[in-house]
Every structure is written in structure tokens, then in C-alpha cells.
Design an enzyme around this catalytic site. Sequence first.
Site, mmCIF file in Angstrom:
data_model
loop_
_atom_site.group_PDB
_atom_site.id
_atom_site.type_symbol
_atom_site.label_atom_id
_atom_site.label_comp_id
_atom_site.label_asym_id
_atom_site.label_seq_id
_atom_site.Cartn_x
_atom_site.Cartn_y
_atom_site.Cartn_z
ATOM 1 N N ASP A 23 0.836 -1.199 0.000
ATOM 2 C CA ASP A 23 0.000 0.000 0.000
ATOM 3 C C ASP A 23 0.870 1.248 0.000
ATOM 4 O OD1 ASP A 23 -2.473 1.597 0.412
ATOM 5 O OD2 ASP A 23 -1.655 1.897 2.424
ATOM 6 N N ALA A 24 1.879 1.257 0.847
ATOM 7 C CA ALA A 24 2.778 2.417 0.937
ATOM 8 C C ALA A 24 3.588 2.588 -0.341
ATOM 9 C CB ALA A 24 3.703 2.274 2.139
#
Length: 138
Positions: A23-24
Site C-alpha cells: 500500500d505504501a
Amino acid sequence: MIQQPKSKAPGEINPLLLAYVGDAVYELYVRTHLVARGDVRPNEVHREAVRFVSAPFQAEAVRRITGLLTEEEQVVLRRGRNAKSGSIPKNAKASDYRYSTGLEALVGHWFLAGETDRLQEVMGKIISSLEAGDECGE
């Protein structure tokens, strides 16, 4: 450069943890792309970034890249998609959220495995494909 955990190979890491990292990394790629595009108003860049990282956009990205994935990558995607995450955001369909989690797990896998060329290749295809199909996910 950030290093992968020494104790486990990416294939041994819980798919939800791969998705957490992915996600990051995914968001960093999107933000970097948007800034490089020359958009100068932070609120517009943020609004566009939110669109790209939404569950519907990420689910559409999965549909667009599935044919490009190796068998191993499809396994990672499925592991992420099928992982039980607890709760689904109110503004997302369950199926979109699961596919977006699968994509994030795959991105996390590439990142932690040091497969930066593959990560850049597929992220480039995702971003250009989603920009070309401006209305996807909405």
C-alpha cells in the site's frame, strides 16, 4: 534502500503484511508520478492520488494486468485477495477491496523481494492504463 526482513522471504510473509507494505509503495509510485507530471496544486495532486489508490481503481488495475502476471505473481495476488482482513471500508465493494488488497500484496512482494525492475514495469503499465481509461473505478 530499505531492506527486506532478514528472517523471512516475501513468500513466507503474511499476505496482509505484504499488502501493508505494498500500500505504501503503491501510493509512493502514484504520488511521484503525479508530481513528475507537473501538477503544482497540492490539493489537486492529493485528489488525483486518492482516486488512484481507491479500491475501485486498484481492482480495475488488477483486471488490466492479470494477463501480464507469471504463475508465481498470480499466486501472490490470490493470497492477498483471499486473506481475511477483518473489515471492509464503507465506501468500497467487498470484491473491489479484496482485489485491491491482492494488488497491494503483489506490490509488497515485488518490493520486499528486491524485484524493482518488475515493480517499475508493472506500476508504469498500471498508471498509464488507468490514466488512459480516465473513468475506470468511478
